[in-house]
Motif scaffolding. Structure first.
Motif, short mmCIF file in Angstrom:
data_model
loop_
_atom_site.label_atom_id
_atom_site.label_comp_id
_atom_site.label_asym_id
_atom_site.label_seq_id
_atom_site.Cartn_x
_atom_site.Cartn_y
_atom_site.Cartn_z
N ASN A 122 -112.14 51.24 66.69
CA ASN A 122 -113.27 52.13 66.88
C ASN A 122 -113.07 53.40 66.05
N LEU A 123 -113.72 53.46 64.88
CA LEU A 123 -113.54 54.63 64.04
C LEU A 123 -114.45 55.77 64.47
N ALA A 124 -115.19 55.58 65.55
CA ALA A 124 -116.05 56.67 66.02
C ALA A 124 -115.37 57.46 67.11
N GLN A 125 -114.09 57.21 67.34
CA GLN A 125 -113.42 57.84 68.47
C GLN A 125 -113.43 59.35 68.35
N GLY A 126 -113.20 59.87 67.14
CA GLY A 126 -113.23 61.31 66.96
C GLY A 126 -114.60 61.87 67.29
N ALA A 127 -115.63 61.16 66.85
CA ALA A 127 -116.98 61.63 67.11
C ALA A 127 -117.29 61.60 68.60
N ILE A 128 -116.75 60.60 69.31
CA ILE A 128 -116.98 60.55 70.76
C ILE A 128 -116.27 61.71 71.43
N VAL B 35 -121.98 55.06 63.53
CA VAL B 35 -122.12 55.82 64.79
C VAL B 35 -121.50 57.19 64.63
N GLU B 36 -120.35 57.24 63.96
CA GLU B 36 -119.68 58.51 63.76
C GLU B 36 -120.56 59.47 62.98
N ILE B 37 -121.16 58.96 61.90
CA ILE B 37 -122.00 59.83 61.09
C ILE B 37 -123.19 60.31 61.90
N MET B 38 -123.79 59.39 62.65
CA MET B 38 -124.96 59.79 63.39
C MET B 38 -124.63 60.82 64.46
N LEU B 39 -123.53 60.62 65.15
CA LEU B 39 -123.14 61.59 66.18
C LEU B 39 -122.84 62.94 65.56
N ARG B 40 -122.21 62.91 64.40
CA ARG B 40 -121.89 64.16 63.73
C ARG B 40 -123.14 64.91 63.32
N GLY B 41 -124.22 64.18 63.11
CA GLY B 41 -125.47 64.85 62.79
C GLY B 41 -126.22 65.23 64.06
#
Lengths: 295, 357, 420
Positions: A38-44, A104-110
């Protein structure tokens, strides 16, 4: 050699590393049960931080109520993410799943800074700022507390894995098909794994947010968390602990020792070098069991 | 009806092995090339240098990465670093007085060499681990470039590209730079179209499917994996130098970060892994959707008098980028190229829809 | 499934259809167009929001009063997220729409746009950023900082330290904690030259951008037992730096930042905890200056504000207003010289370069821009945080300008020779 400095840096590194390890915990949980990274962990983690801040500041809950509320909410978020996004990716090549988590990461970051405002937000969880002096050593009190909380949570999760549901999750991690055939509800175990990962990410987000303020840069915790996860073994929770300490100490020492030589910035490279060296020498990581297909 | 197959009878082997057997396909390609060649005279300068030029350059990069990821099946999260190496190498050579043509090739060769070292990781691991290894290498190369003042050009750390000539024509202004980028893109596309017809391309496809089965058949995975990385990194290096010389004109280390790698990755995934047409579509979507959304919002806000909070408005392109990636992966994993292929198949047999294959 | 897919494709096609949207045409009015593509989302985030808010509020004020010299100001705002292609696209778009001025508020973007701005003769404002040697107007005719560059700021800070030490820094230790980017490294040449001149010992500690984890830096700073600390970052790096400095027990009244410190940063660090920290003030802060009061009355009061009201009067907001007043003054001077335009880059350039002794009713120190000096005189003052606001502790002064200009000329000469 300034021993006191090295000792300070090492002590600091241990606790900072433990705080990073909290994010890795989520990555390991997810990899263990569903086999995806899960590379979106930081974004979560960043999302968790923002949600906590929103509950505390916008809704006005006191902080000791906001944090549990955020944890519950983010558990639901993890479940949602698994159900909506990841379930359709079963059977697709791994690059698609990686790319999905990146998306997901990019979207959360935005999304998060867009909705809540991009200014750095203050999250006050009541951590004292005064340093603690042990002889000549200065220990950063808030990092110590943060590291201890992380340690507690990681140990809690280890204990959880010995509980009834934890055994179910371990079974799913071992062999999904066998678990199905025994009657274990694999989807539910995976969903819970995602929820727990989101919870640990939120805890990390809150801890880091109180140190540095809540803004998009919380999602940069990812690369450090990945380094810890890979060093410890992508499917080993005790590995997360040990690797967390190693990576934290290595980074701090690198900043202290290498920076004057190299002119700064060696902190991030240390994580990358650790990843490289681990993958080339011992791809399982220190404690991983999973077999990696080799040519 | 449009892509008529009726009446096409081949009498020579060469005809059967054509890239574009259908007349309509050939016509489309020629029309597109003609429009692109005449673009500076047809369109406003803004569109040429602000849209077409980056589109061509990023498509070339995406094609290079597609060879590696789509056609050979290796994961590479460090393509930005590869392009950066090519860019820096060629700019340094040009500053030393080497002619641009040689500098571009030399930049490509240096990227290929270092990129093949990335490929060394691929020999030992697959899937997520290869992704992590290439990601780590991206950071290491970033670090090396930003911290060696020799490479990155001093504390001001932005390397200006001096005025250069290509094949004797000075690269000043829009026209020559556009045609240079077009030429490079054309050559790379031609290469990609033909790769699949060669033994090299077939070997790579075998690697992609099952590498140990290929090994059993006698295709050396060692050799072909490294070769795939070499060719792809060479293309990346050349495109990096074209990017530096024609578009950026002043390079600094933070332009070749992980963001660039992820962007090109998104382009080929949205476009369609493994297809040659895919990168063109994917690049257009990823490059332009945020900009268009921005302008749309600005115009809408002006016309309707909305006042979106500036934070939300500024972040919407980023959200759109993420949403695009997620949307395509969930609903059309084979990308825009597949959508086009569906459309083409539909028109192939229209109005006899039941005959669709 | 095909229905979903079809509607998905149809939906996306519909979204992609409006490619060319009509640009608002001010056919009859005389307008001057400014293009303000800035970084709202990536690195400078809230700094840009507040800065931009100040700019827009001032333009609204000016336009409501009938414009300047008969011209109204139109500002195009976009987000380039510090991404070069988007910045270049925004620049080209602005150029096509007739913008005569561009303010990217980003050092890497400004650096990359320098050759284009010089070639296309569009005035590029690089407020407190960009190339410090652009203060030399003879080498960079179309790049105008209009503000004290980082070298000047460093000089001011050292001068202030000297005053605190009763005139001599000999043998003192100064630590410079900075973000490991060109922006962070920028003051180093000046600090090194002044170290030789004044006799202090300089130690530099760079931290990895964006600077959210500096926990290993500040113990080292403490061990170095500095007499003064200068920290140089932006956004999250600043707040983390201050938090870590407090946690390591460093006295705040010996710590100074650059211009990039504001009330919002103090909020994050903790208003009481950061009491005593110093910063460079290039213009008057707070809501006292007449311009800010006018904005409060005529713009915010009438509901035309470009952002939240509680940001009016904060540091970055005032910087935005400061730069906006300078830009508008440039238009006024240009209109004086050539009232009927045509509105082009060179037309505005003439105006900007003839600003003389301008204080915007007390908001700025007297600023004079000439053909050779695009910096404006190099005056600023030091302010100290007292727990509630920044209080100036000196008057407007300029210091060490000889050293600064030497460095400027060294770099601009190289640019003139080689175009690098």
């Amino acid at each position: 050699m300034d021993w006191i400095l090295l000792a300070e840096l090492s002590a600091n590194g241990v606790f900072v590393g433990l705080m990073y390890a909290l994010v890795s915990l989520g990555i390991v949980l997810i990899y263990k049960t569903s086999g995806t990274a899960n590379l979106a962990q930081g974004a979560i983690a960043m999302t968790g931080g923002y949600v906590t801040w929103a509950l505390a500041t916008l809704v006005g809950l006191p902080i000791w109520l906001a944090i549990p509320a955020a944890l519950v909410g983010m558990f639901g978020f993890g479940l949602l993410m698994e159900r909506v996004a990841l379930r359709r990716m079963i059977g697709q090549p791994v690059i698609m799943t990686i790319m999905l988590t990146l998306g997901v990461e990019i979207m959360l970051r935005g999304l998060l800074p867009g909705v809540f405002g991009a200014a750095v937000k203050r999250l006050d969880i009541g951590m004292p700022q005064q340093p603690l002096f042990v002889g000549e050593l200065l220990l950063n009190r808030s990092t110590m507390i943060g590291g201890s909380i992380s340690l507690l949570l990681i140990l809690l999760s280890l204990a959880f894995f010995n509980s009834r549901f934890g055994v179910v999750m371990r079974a799913v991690a071992d062999d999904q098909t066998a678990s199905w055939s025994v009657g274990i509800r694999v989807e539910r175990a995976i969903a819970v794994a995602w929820g727990l990962a989101a919870v640990s990410a939120t805890a990390a987000g809150v801890l880091w947010g109180s140190t540095q303020g809540i803004d998009w840069s919380l999602s940069l915790l990812l690369i450090k968390a990945l380094a810890i996860a890979i060093l410890g073994g992508l499917d080993s929770i005790p590995g997360v602990l040990v690797a967390g300490v190693i990576v934290g100490v290595a980074e701090s020492l690198a900043t202290g020792v290498l920076d004057p030589l190299v002119g700064g910035g060696s902190r991030d490279v240390v994580a990358a070098v650790i990843i490289l060296v681990t993958l080339l020498l011992k791809p399982h990581g220190l404690f991983g069991r999973h077999h990696i297909e080799r040519v | 009806m449009f892509y008529r197959r009726a009446g096409i009878r081949h009498t020579r082997y060469q005809d059967e092995r054509q890239l574009f057997p259908l007349g309509f396909d050939r016509g489309l390609i020629i029309a597109v090339i003609a429009i692109l060649l005449a673009a500076p005279f047809l369109f406003d300068r803004l569109y040429v240098s602000g849209y077409l030029l980056p589109w061509l350059i990023w498509t070339s990069a995406a094609l290079g990465l597609n060879l590696l990821m789509g056609w050979s099946g290796q994961i590479h999260l460090g393509y930005g670093a590869v392009m950066g190496i090519g860019a820096y190498a060629s700019v340094h050579l040009v500053r030393l007085g080497v002619p641009l043509e040689i500098a571009m090739i030399a930049g490509g060769l240096l990227s290929a060499t270092i990129g093949t070292m990335f490929g060394g990781a691929a020999l030992r691991m697959k899937g997520i681990y290869l992704a992590m290894a290439t990601l780590a290498m991206q950071y290491v190369v970033d670090f090396v470039i930003s911290h060696s003042t020799v490479i990155s050009g001093g504390s001001l750390a932005t390397l200006q590209v001096p005025p250069v000539r290509f094949l004797g024509i000075p690269l000043q202004g829009d026209l020559p730079t556009y045609y240079l980028a077009f030429g490079v893109c054309f050559v790379i596309t031609l290469f990609m179209l033909n790769v699949r017809r060669t033994s090299f391309g077939r070997a790579l496809a075998a690697l992609r499917e099952k590498d140990y089965a290929a090994q059993i058949l006698g295709i050396s995975t060692f050799r072909y994996k490294l070769l795939a990385f070499w060719v792809s990194s060479f293309i990346g290096g050349v495109v990096g130098s074209v990017l530096a010389v024609t578009y950026l004109r002043a390079i600094s280390p933070d332009q070749f970060h992980i963001e660039l790698s992820i962007q090109i990755l998104a382009m080929i995934i949205v476009g369609g892994l493994g297809s040659v047409l895919g990168p063109f579509f994917g690049t257009a979507l990823i490059l332009f959707a945020p900009i268009l959304l921005n302008n749309l919002l600005g115009a809408a806000a002006g016309t309707f008098g909305w006042s979106l909070p500036i934070d939300l408005r500024a972040h919407l392109p980023l959200m759109a980028y993420g949403a695009l990636v997620i949307g395509f992966l969930l609903y059309e994993p084979l990308g825009l190229a597949k959508i086009y292929a569906n459309f083409r198949n539909y028109l192939l047999v229209w109005p006899f829809r039941h005959a669709q294959r | 499934m095909s229905l979903d897919r079809r509607s998905f494709i149809a939906g996306s096609a519909a979204l992609a259809a409006p490619l060319a949207l009509p640009v608002q045409v001010f056919a009859q009015e005389k307008i001057v167009r400014f293009s303000l593509p800035q970084d709202f989302t990536r690195i400078y985030t809230f700094v840009t929001s507040e800065y931009n808010q100040g700019q827009r509020d001032y333009f609204t004020l000016v336009n409501d009063r009938g414009g300047v010299g008969g011209y109204k100001i139109v500002a195009d705002i976009t987000d380039h997220a510090n991404d070069l292609p988007r910045a270049i696209e925004a620049y080209e778009r602005g150029k096509r729409e007739g913008a005569v001025l561009i303010d990217p508020l980003s050092t890497p973007v400004a650096r990359a746009l320098v050759p284009r701005a010089l070639e296309d003769k569009i005035n590029m404002i690089t407020a407190y950023s960009g190339r410090s040697d652009a203060a030399d107007g003879s080498a960079f005719p179309y790049v105008l900082p209009l503000s004290i560059n980082y070298w000047t700021q460093a000089g001011l800070i050292i001068e202030q330290f000297k005053k605190t030490e009763k005139g001599s820094l000999k043998g003192k230790k100064i630590v410079f904690v900075h973000i490991d980017t060109p922006f962070g490294k920028e003051p180093l040449p000046i600090l090194n030259v002044l170290a030789k001149k004044e006799g202090y010992e300089l130690t530099a500690f760079p931290y990895t951008p964006p600077g959210n984890d500096q926990s290993a830096i500040w113990p080292q700073v403490r061990r170095a037992r500095p007499d003064f600390v200068i920290f140089w970052g932006a956004g999250v790096g600043q707040t983390v730096a201050l938090t870590e400095a407090i946690r390591n027990g460093l006295p705040m009244d010996r710590v100074s930042g650059s211009v990039w410190l504001s009330e919002s940063d103090m909020d994050v660090v903790g208003r009481e905890a950061a009491k005593g920290v110093m910063k460079v003030e290039p213009c008057v802060g707070g809501r006292e200056p007449k311009v800010i009061k006018d904005i409060l009355a005529d713009v915010i009061g009438k509901g035309k504000g470009a952002g939240p009201e509680n940001k009016v009067g904060t540091a970055y907001y005032n910087y935005g207003v400061q730069m906006a007043t300078l830009m508008v003054e440039g238009v006024r001077k240009a209109a004086e010289k050539a009232p009927n335009g045509p509105v082009t880059g060179p037309w505005l350039n003439e105006g900007l370069r003839s600003i003389s002794n301008f204080t915007a009713d007390g908001l700025l120190p007297p600023t004079t821009i000439t053909k050779d000096d695009h910096q404006g005189g190099g005056m600023g003052r030091i302010a100290r945080w007292d727990g509630a606001k920044f209080v100036p502790i000196t008057d407007w002064f300029s210091a060490n300008q000889d050293v600064v200009w030497e460095e400027i000329r060294k770099n601009s000469d190289e640019f003139k020779k080689t175009g690098k």
